[in-house]
Design a protein around this motif. Structure first.
Motif, PDB file in Angstrom:
ATOM      1  N   PRO A  57     -67.515 -10.576  23.940  1.00  0.00           N
ATOM      2  CA  PRO A  57     -68.619 -11.111  24.751  1.00  0.00           C
ATOM      3  C   PRO A  57     -68.237 -11.299  26.221  1.00  0.00           C
ATOM      4  N   PHE A  58     -66.977 -11.631  26.464  1.00  0.00           N
ATOM      5  CA  PHE A  58     -66.518 -11.828  27.842  1.00  0.00           C
ATOM      6  C   PHE A  58     -66.381 -10.493  28.567  1.00  0.00           C
ATOM      7  N   TRP A  59     -66.032  -9.457  27.819  1.00  0.00           N
ATOM      8  CA  TRP A  59     -65.991  -8.116  28.391  1.00  0.00           C
ATOM      9  C   TRP A  59     -67.392  -7.702  28.845  1.00  0.00           C
ATOM     10  N   VAL A  63     -68.523  -6.843  32.676  1.00  0.00           N
ATOM     11  CA  VAL A  63     -69.212  -5.610  33.060  1.00  0.00           C
ATOM     12  C   VAL A  63     -70.520  -5.926  33.781  1.00  0.00           C
ATOM     13  N   SER A  64     -71.143  -7.057  33.416  1.00  0.00           N
ATOM     14  CA  SER A  64     -72.418  -7.450  34.028  1.00  0.00           C
ATOM     15  C   SER A  64     -72.234  -8.132  35.371  1.00  0.00           C
ATOM     16  N   ILE A  71     -64.355 -15.997  33.988  1.00  0.00           N
ATOM     17  CA  ILE A  71     -64.096 -15.741  32.571  1.00  0.00           C
ATOM     18  C   ILE A  71     -62.867 -16.517  32.110  1.00  0.00           C
ATOM     19  N   VAL A  72     -61.820 -16.541  32.908  1.00  0.00           N
ATOM     20  CA  VAL A  72     -60.615 -17.302  32.572  1.00  0.00           C
ATOM     21  C   VAL A  72     -60.943 -18.785  32.469  1.00  0.00           C
TER      22      VAL A  72
END
Length: 305
Positions: A57-59, A63-64, A71-72
């Protein structure tokens, strides 16, 4: 940037942010239907149980346009919220008497899970497999499940038949069944969306709720609820009202019951199941592309197509 490169960057950034007291690893985790996910593990000597943070989900967020720094930050926040406050005594898991009252079952499909099925005890059921898990519940770990593997069965000196007997008793008690009309399910879904402003106007909502023979069978937790079709006597009980019915495997979490009215086209229903599985259900949550049928006279479930 590909997923593996992203996972490596996240691992390095989280480790740098937390400092030398922590070691961060990324491991591939095999989920249902052969799906492989990237799990982030944050290791620290103060804890013997740690959450697995799946990065997919974080990927997608990255990308968005979400920054790596954000994210971290989110990952560390989730890790700290989910981490048990103290070390957890997991020694009980080696004692069969202590775990036997919370051994339950769930359903997965056989196709696509061949590798997993070599590592776990299971019982074939049509084109599906009945497998087993330990349902844990407590203040330290919250609610969750541990998949039972062959190594656990050997540790406990037990067998698949014993696991099935326990699960047949425990699962309906710990995960009580429920079934709702499709109308009720749709209403609940739209009520949840009301806060986002996406609920249709009243006249639009009423037009969605025509008379329908569709019912959704799951458990109260709505987790692994497709296994409710295994509950002793349940389908017979439902057939007393609905007579014969088709079972459409909506996902591993629920099945849709369609009362037989004589106008159904089995091939069309099967095609619909396959289309929904491809477009609406997460790959690891797909149960089957098959169409099933319950015959109240024979009191059994069979594959139609």
């Amino acid at each position: 940037m590909e997923m593996n490169e992203f996972a490596g960057k996240v691992r390095d950034a989280v480790e740098k942010k937390l400092g030398k007291a922590y070691k961060v690893e990324v491991r591939e985790v095999q989920k249902n239907n052969g799906v492989m996910l990237h799990g982030l593990l944050i290791l620290n000597d103060d804890r013997n149980v740690i959450p697995t943070l799946y990065l997919e989900p974080f990927w997608e967020a990255y990308v968005s346009g979400v920054t790596l720094a954000e994210i971290v930050r989110r990952l560390i926040k989730i890790y700290r919220e989910d981490l048990p406050k103290t070390k957890v005594d997991i020694g009980f898991f080696g004692n069969f008497d202590e775990v036997s009252e919370r051994i339950c079952y769930r359903l997965i499909r056989q196709k696509g899970n061949e590798e997993l099925l070599q590592e776990i005890p299971y019982i074939p059921f049509l084109d599906l497999a009945i497998c087993f898990f330990y349902a844990y519940s407590g203040e330290a770990l919250g609610e969750g499940t541990i998949l039972i593997r062959n190594s656990h069965m050997e540790l406990w000196h037990t067998n698949t038949k014993k696991l099935m007997n326990l699960a047949q008793e425990n699962t309906p008690e710990l995960f009580p069944w429920r079934y709702d009309s499709m109308e009720q399910v749709l209403r609940e879904m739209m009520e949840e969306e009301e806060y986002s402003g996406s609920l249709p106007e009243e006249e639009e909502r009423e037009s969605l709720f025509t008379d329908t023979p569709l019912w959704v069978l799951t458990n109260r937790q709505r987790i692994q609820g497709a296994s409710c079709i295994l509950y002793p006597g349940l389908l017979k009980r439902l057939a007393a009202e609905k007579r014969n019915f088709y079972l459409l495997p909506s996902s591993i979490h629920e099945v849709i019951l369609l009362a037989e009215q004589g106008s159904e086209t089995p091939q069309r229903l099967k095609d619909m199941i396959a289309e929904v599985n491809r477009t609406q259900v997460a790959p690891e949550e797909v149960l089957s592309d098959s169409l099933y049928y319950y015959d109240f006279r024979e009191e059994n479930v069979k594959i139609v197509l």
